[in-house]
Design a protein around this motif. Structure first.
Motif, short mmCIF file in Angstrom:
data_model
loop_
_atom_site.label_atom_id
_atom_site.label_comp_id
_atom_site.label_asym_id
_atom_site.label_seq_id
_atom_site.Cartn_x
_atom_site.Cartn_y
_atom_site.Cartn_z
N PRO A 44 0.81 -1.23 0.00
CA PRO A 44 0.00 0.00 0.00
C PRO A 44 0.84 1.28 0.00
CG PRO A 44 -0.91 -1.58 1.54
CD PRO A 44 0.40 -2.13 1.10
N GLY A 45 2.08 1.20 0.48
CA GLY A 45 2.92 2.40 0.46
C GLY A 45 3.36 2.80 -0.93
N ALA A 50 -4.58 -10.66 6.16
CA ALA A 50 -4.13 -9.37 6.69
C ALA A 50 -3.65 -8.46 5.56
CB ALA A 50 -3.01 -9.59 7.70
N GLY A 51 -2.98 -9.03 4.55
CA GLY A 51 -2.55 -8.24 3.40
C GLY A 51 -3.73 -7.71 2.60
N ALA A 77 -1.32 -5.74 -6.36
CA ALA A 77 -1.22 -6.15 -4.96
C ALA A 77 -2.43 -6.96 -4.54
CB ALA A 77 -1.05 -4.93 -4.06
N ILE A 78 -3.62 -6.52 -4.94
CA ILE A 78 -4.83 -7.25 -4.53
C ILE A 78 -4.88 -8.61 -5.21
CG2 ILE A 78 -6.39 -6.40 -6.31
CD1 ILE A 78 -7.20 -6.74 -2.57
N THR A 98 -2.26 -10.94 -3.23
CA THR A 98 -2.72 -11.32 -1.89
C THR A 98 -3.91 -12.27 -1.95
OG1 THR A 98 -4.01 -9.26 -1.85
CG2 THR A 98 -1.85 -9.23 -0.78
N VAL A 99 -4.86 -12.01 -2.85
CA VAL A 99 -6.01 -12.90 -2.98
C VAL A 99 -5.58 -14.26 -3.50
CG1 VAL A 99 -8.16 -13.26 -4.24
CG2 VAL A 99 -7.68 -11.04 -3.23
N ALA A 100 -4.64 -14.30 -4.45
CA ALA A 100 -4.17 -15.58 -4.99
C ALA A 100 -3.50 -16.42 -3.91
CB ALA A 100 -3.21 -15.33 -6.15
N VAL A 101 -2.65 -15.81 -3.10
CA VAL A 101 -1.98 -16.56 -2.02
C VAL A 101 -3.01 -17.05 -1.01
CG1 VAL A 101 -0.31 -16.40 -0.15
CG2 VAL A 101 0.18 -15.33 -2.35
N ALA A 102 -4.00 -16.22 -0.69
CA ALA A 102 -5.03 -16.64 0.26
C ALA A 102 -5.85 -17.82 -0.28
CB ALA A 102 -5.96 -15.46 0.58
N VAL A 103 -6.18 -17.78 -1.56
CA VAL A 103 -6.96 -18.87 -2.15
C VAL A 103 -6.15 -20.16 -2.17
CG1 VAL A 103 -8.02 -19.68 -4.29
CG2 VAL A 103 -8.44 -17.34 -3.50
N VAL A 104 -4.86 -20.06 -2.52
CA VAL A 104 -4.02 -21.26 -2.57
C VAL A 104 -3.88 -21.87 -1.18
CG1 VAL A 104 -1.67 -22.07 -2.99
CG2 VAL A 104 -2.77 -20.56 -4.65
#
Length: 253
Positions: free
Chosen positions: A107-108, A177-178, A201-202, A205-211
């Protein structure tokens, strides 16, 4: 009364080995060559069969298990948790943490609404990266974390309990959290305006969460669930107990 001639003689004369007191060491000069050779070169112990050797290398049965009981795969995984070096636990925590650090840094690098208004051209500002070095660092942290998690997954792939608790669950929580951090920046700072960096970024983060969520479902509820059912059939259902002491399903306190 017996005559003196019939009495046993007490003269120490040459006698057989049977008349020698037991435990007396025979002098080397009186030993036969075969016995001396046998003492010099003792026979080696008989070889251990493959079945006995394989049995001796298995884990001993647990104290509360009946004699002859072979630990189940679920019990072996639980016991193996103590044998995994602590270094791998630290590495798992580091890789999942640095993955979260990369997600937090994303986000930065987003272009803020103020930058878009100052530039005057929204279409060009949407594609601007606010901080190029920070953007690179974020991707490096994410790459290191993801690569390390994949390597630990391969290294301990046979212990379902360890990889679920140390890799998949922390990876899922850090990814969530991401996602929260990215969305809060998009709708709090950018007022819902998506830029190229925020979209990337979204997606990551969503891909890692789904995996991670998919792997938890596969390992925790399918692979590990089948092993637990096999354990319950052989040993019996167990419960944690009131304070985690572990009791059999049919026991009463």
């Amino acid at each position: 009364m017996s005559s003196p001639s019939n009495r046993p003689s007490l003269d120490p004369g040459p006698s057989s080995s049977r008349s020698r007191p037991y435990g007396r060491k025979v002098p080397a000069a009186q030993r036969s060559p075969a016995s001396r050779k046998q003492e010099a070169h003792p026979e080696p112990p008989p070889p251990i069969s493959a079945e006995k050797l394989h049995y001796s290398t298995q884990r001993p049965p647990l104290p509360h298990m009946p004699a002859g009981f072979a630990p189940t795969r679920y019990v072996n995984m639980l016991l193996a948790l103590d044998d995994i070096p602590e270094m791998f636990n630290i590495m798992a925590s580091f890789f999942t943490w640095i993955l979260l650090a990369g997600f937090v840094l994303f986000p930065g690098t987003f272009t803020s609404l103020q930058q878009q208004q100052l530039n005057g051209v929204v279409a060009q500002a949407v594609n601007i990266v606010s901080n190029i070095p920070l953007f690179i660092i974020a991707w490096i942290c994410t790459g290191i974390g993801g690569t390390g998690m994949i390597w630990l997954w391969w290294r301990w792939q046979r212990n379902y309990i360890w990889i679920v608790n140390r890799i998949f669950v922390p990876g899922l929580l850090n990814s969530l959290a991401g996602i929260i951090s990215v969305l809060s920046n998009i709708y709090g700072v950018q007022h819902g305006a998506y830029s190229t960096t925020s979209e990337s970024a979204i997606i990551v983060t969503v891909a890692v969460a789904v995996v991670c969520a998919s792997l938890i479902l596969i390992y925790q509820f399918w692979l590990l669930g089948n092993i637990k059912k096999e354990h319950n059939r052989e040993v019996g259902a167990e419960r944690a107990g009131e304070h985690g002491e572990g009791i059999m399903g049919g026991e009463r306190k």
